[in-house]
Structure formats: C-alpha cells, structure tokens
Scaffold this active site. Structure first.
Site, PDB file in Angstrom:
ATOM      1  N   ASN A  10       0.867  -1.183   0.000  1.00  0.00           N
ATOM      2  CA  ASN A  10       0.000   0.000   0.000  1.00  0.00           C
ATOM      3  C   ASN A  10       0.901   1.229   0.000  1.00  0.00           C
ATOM      4  O   ASN A  10       1.494   1.563   1.015  1.00  0.00           O
ATOM      5  CB  ASN A  10      -0.883  -0.030   1.262  1.00  0.00           C
ATOM      6  N   TRP A  11       0.978   1.850  -1.159  1.00  0.00           N
ATOM      7  CA  TRP A  11       1.926   2.968  -1.300  1.00  0.00           C
ATOM      8  C   TRP A  11       1.381   4.255  -0.684  1.00  0.00           C
ATOM      9  O   TRP A  11       2.098   5.253  -0.591  1.00  0.00           O
ATOM     10  CB  TRP A  11       2.262   3.199  -2.770  1.00  0.00           C
ATOM     11  N   LYS A  12       0.104   4.264  -0.344  1.00  0.00           N
ATOM     12  CA  LYS A  12      -0.551   5.467   0.220  1.00  0.00           C
ATOM     13  C   LYS A  12      -0.302   6.671  -0.706  1.00  0.00           C
ATOM     14  O   LYS A  12      -0.188   6.485  -1.912  1.00  0.00           O
ATOM     15  CB  LYS A  12      -0.051   5.735   1.638  1.00  0.00           C
ATOM     16  N   HIS A  97      -9.306   1.242   4.964  1.00  0.00           N
ATOM     17  CA  HIS A  97      -8.014   1.344   5.657  1.00  0.00           C
ATOM     18  C   HIS A  97      -8.211   2.264   6.869  1.00  0.00           C
ATOM     19  O   HIS A  97      -9.015   3.201   6.828  1.00  0.00           O
ATOM     20  CB  HIS A  97      -6.973   1.929   4.691  1.00  0.00           C
ATOM     21  N   GLU A  99      -6.634   4.667   7.921  1.00  0.00           N
ATOM     22  CA  GLU A  99      -6.466   6.106   7.624  1.00  0.00           C
ATOM     23  C   GLU A  99      -7.730   6.665   6.989  1.00  0.00           C
ATOM     24  O   GLU A  99      -8.085   7.824   7.213  1.00  0.00           O
ATOM     25  CB  GLU A  99      -5.238   6.311   6.722  1.00  0.00           C
ATOM     26  N   GLU A 169      -5.166  -4.945  10.792  1.00  0.00           N
ATOM     27  CA  GLU A 169      -4.136  -3.921  10.966  1.00  0.00           C
ATOM     28  C   GLU A 169      -4.403  -3.158  12.258  1.00  0.00           C
ATOM     29  O   GLU A 169      -5.195  -2.197  12.258  1.00  0.00           O
ATOM     30  CB  GLU A 169      -4.167  -2.941   9.794  1.00  0.00           C
ATOM     31  N   GLY A 175       2.559   2.272  10.650  1.00  0.00           N
ATOM     32  CA  GLY A 175       3.498   3.379  10.450  1.00  0.00           C
ATOM     33  C   GLY A 175       4.213   3.810  11.720  1.00  0.00           C
ATOM     34  O   GLY A 175       4.824   4.873  11.762  1.00  0.00           O
ATOM     35  N   SER A 215       3.591  -2.124  10.301  1.00  0.00           N
ATOM     36  CA  SER A 215       5.059  -2.090  10.423  1.00  0.00           C
ATOM     37  C   SER A 215       5.733  -3.414  10.068  1.00  0.00           C
ATOM     38  O   SER A 215       6.720  -3.790  10.695  1.00  0.00           O
ATOM     39  CB  SER A 215       5.462  -1.616  11.826  1.00  0.00           C
TER      40      SER A 215
HETATM   41  C1  PEP Z   1      -0.659   0.108   5.995  1.00  0.00           C
HETATM   42  O1  PEP Z   1      -0.721   1.276   5.675  1.00  0.00           O
HETATM   43  O2  PEP Z   1      -1.535  -0.671   5.604  1.00  0.00           O
HETATM   44  C2  PEP Z   1       0.465  -0.320   6.814  1.00  0.00           C
HETATM   45  C3  PEP Z   1       0.415  -1.502   7.346  1.00  0.00           C
HETATM   46  O3  PEP Z   1       1.485   0.584   6.972  1.00  0.00           O
HETATM   47  P1  PEP Z   1       2.935   0.271   7.634  1.00  0.00           P
HETATM   48  O4  PEP Z   1       3.421  -1.011   7.037  1.00  0.00           O
HETATM   49  O5  PEP Z   1       3.772   1.452   7.235  1.00  0.00           O
HETATM   50  O6  PEP Z   1       2.724   0.167   9.103  1.00  0.00           O
END
Ligand code: PEP
Length: 253
Positions: A10-12, A97, A99, A169, A175, A215
């Site tokens: 997931n490049w966001k 997600h 976010e 998640e 993050g 992460s």
């Molecule tokens: C995500 O945004 O889905 C995610 C898991 O981010 P990160 O790996 O940076 O924690």
C-alpha cells in the site's frame, strides 16, 4: 487448509509517477528473474494506475487501488468509480483502511456499500479491520474487530466470502515501527476466522485469506508469515523500498 500467501504493498500518498515507475520496474525485473512464490499486489496512487496496468500486463503482479467510491457515477467531485477501475483492469481494492476510517469518516456501513459495489463488478476487496491503542489497552480489541467483521461480512451472502481478503491492521502498529507480536497477530486472525465461521461455517471461514498489516518489514516478516493463521501481509512504509519489499515477498515463499 492451505491458503496462498499474498503480499500487498500500500503505497498510500507516496511517489510521483516517475518515482513509482522506477519502483515497479524493479519489482517486474525481480519477478522475471526469479518468479515470486507468493502472490504479490501493489496499490499505488490513482494517478499511476493506467500506466502501471500497461507495465504489469504480462506480469503476475496484481494491480490494486487504495480506495473506490460507494457510488457508480454522477456528481461526486473527486471520486473514482468501480467502473473506471474495472475499465483499466484493477483486480483488488483496499477498503476501509484505518487512515480512511480516521481521516475521511469511513464507517463500517460505507465499507459495506463499497464492498458490495466492487464485488458486483468482480473486483476483490481487501477489507481492513483493527483496533486503536486505547481499544487494546482497555481490552476492547476483540469486541471492536468483531463489530467490524459482523457489520460488514454478516450482511453478505455465502458465495461472496471466498472473494474477500481481510487485513488485520492494529492501528497502533501502522506506520509506528511497533509491530504486533506474531502471537498477538495470529490470535486475532484466529478470532476473526472463528467469528466468520459462526455465521458462514468452518469451510468458508477456512478459505478466508487474512493478512496482517502494521510495520511489517524485512526483519519481522519471516516470523509473522510463518504463523498458521497469517496468510500474507499488507505493507505500507516498507513497500516503498524495493529491497525491503522483495525481502518480505521472499519471506512469504
Ligand atoms: C498500511 O498502511 O496498511 C500499513 C500496514 O502501513 P505500515 O506497514 O507502514 O505500518
């Protein structure tokens, strides 16, 4: 039941188109040199999707979108419809997600509408669930995740379940560099499978693919991905570094 592993990046809201092309070219090259054992998907920003579709045409890397509208078309400025995604060959979409839940008010009800509309158009959702730090500290993590699952999956018919991927998640791990331990993640995955099994039976629950996200990196992927209920990873930050993402893919196979 043996479930295939999926590693999804997931490049966001990261990378310009030219930066994104450099990154995806490295993945395409690596996959040609030594085919990935795990299934791999990338979800770049919308502006990259058309270009990437052409690049990934003869590749096993699946192209995913980070979001979709819950409406089909019309006066919804700034939104992207499933019809537009389908037209350019998108096969998966990340839904709800954390976010999007946190910054854009996405609720379980909206997630359900989005999942219904994309399944109708044969695109597969990666539905994100997970508790906040406060929820975990107050021991509400199972209740929160159960609600996110029942409010959405329980409203769907049986035949839709194998088409859905869940991404667990925990918000406190996204993050932050703080990862759920393999046991914490695997416990929650097993709990999610139980919740799904109560409504849809063990067979369908056993087919459900559940990814862990939060992460994940090259150093912790091996241990997480070796857990029996962890069927892959949704990777944010580490998917923007080709070497790191390739190491995670390697760890899955
Ligand atoms: C995500 O945004 O889905 C995610 C898991 O981010 P990160 O790996 O940076 O924690």
């Amino acid at each position: 039941m043996k479930r295939p592993k999926l590693i999804a990046g997931n490049w966001k809201m990261n990378t310009t188109l030219s930066e994104g092309i450099k990154l995806v070219d490295i993945l395409i090259h690596a996959q040609k040199k030594s085919p990935f054992k795990a299934r791999v998907a990338v979800a770049p920003p919308y502006t990259h999707l058309s270009e990437f579709r052409n690049k990934l045409m003869n590749s096993s890397i699946c192209l995913a979108a980070q979001n979709v509208s819950d409406k089909l078309s019309g006066a919804y400025t700034g939104e992207i419809s499933v019809l537009m995604l389908k037209d350019i060959g998108i096969r998966k979409v990340i839904i709800a997600h954390s976010e999007r839940r946190q910054y854009f008010g996405e609720t379980n009800d909206i997630a359900l509408e989005k999942i219904k509309i994309i399944l109708k158009h044969e695109i597969h959702p990666i539905y994100c669930v997970g508790e906040s730090l406060t929820d975990r500290e107050k021991d509400r993590h199972y209740a929160v995740v159960e609600e996110q699952i029942t409010a959405v999956l329980y409203k769907l018919s049986d035949e839709k379940i194998p088409k859905i991927t869940i991404a667990y998640e925990p918000v406190w791990a996204i993050g932050t560099g703080r990862t759920a331990t393999p046991d914490q993640a695997s416990d929650m995955h097993s709990f999610i499978r139980d919740v799904v099994g109560k409504r849809f039976g063990d067979d369908l629950a056993g087919q459900l693919q559940i990814l862990y996200g939060g992460s994940v990196n090259a150093a912790n992927a091996g241990e997480l991905l070796s857990m029996p209920h962890i069927d892959g990873a949704l990777v944010g930050g580490a998917s923007l570094k080709a070497d790191e993402f390739l190491a995670i893919i390697q760890a899955a196979g």
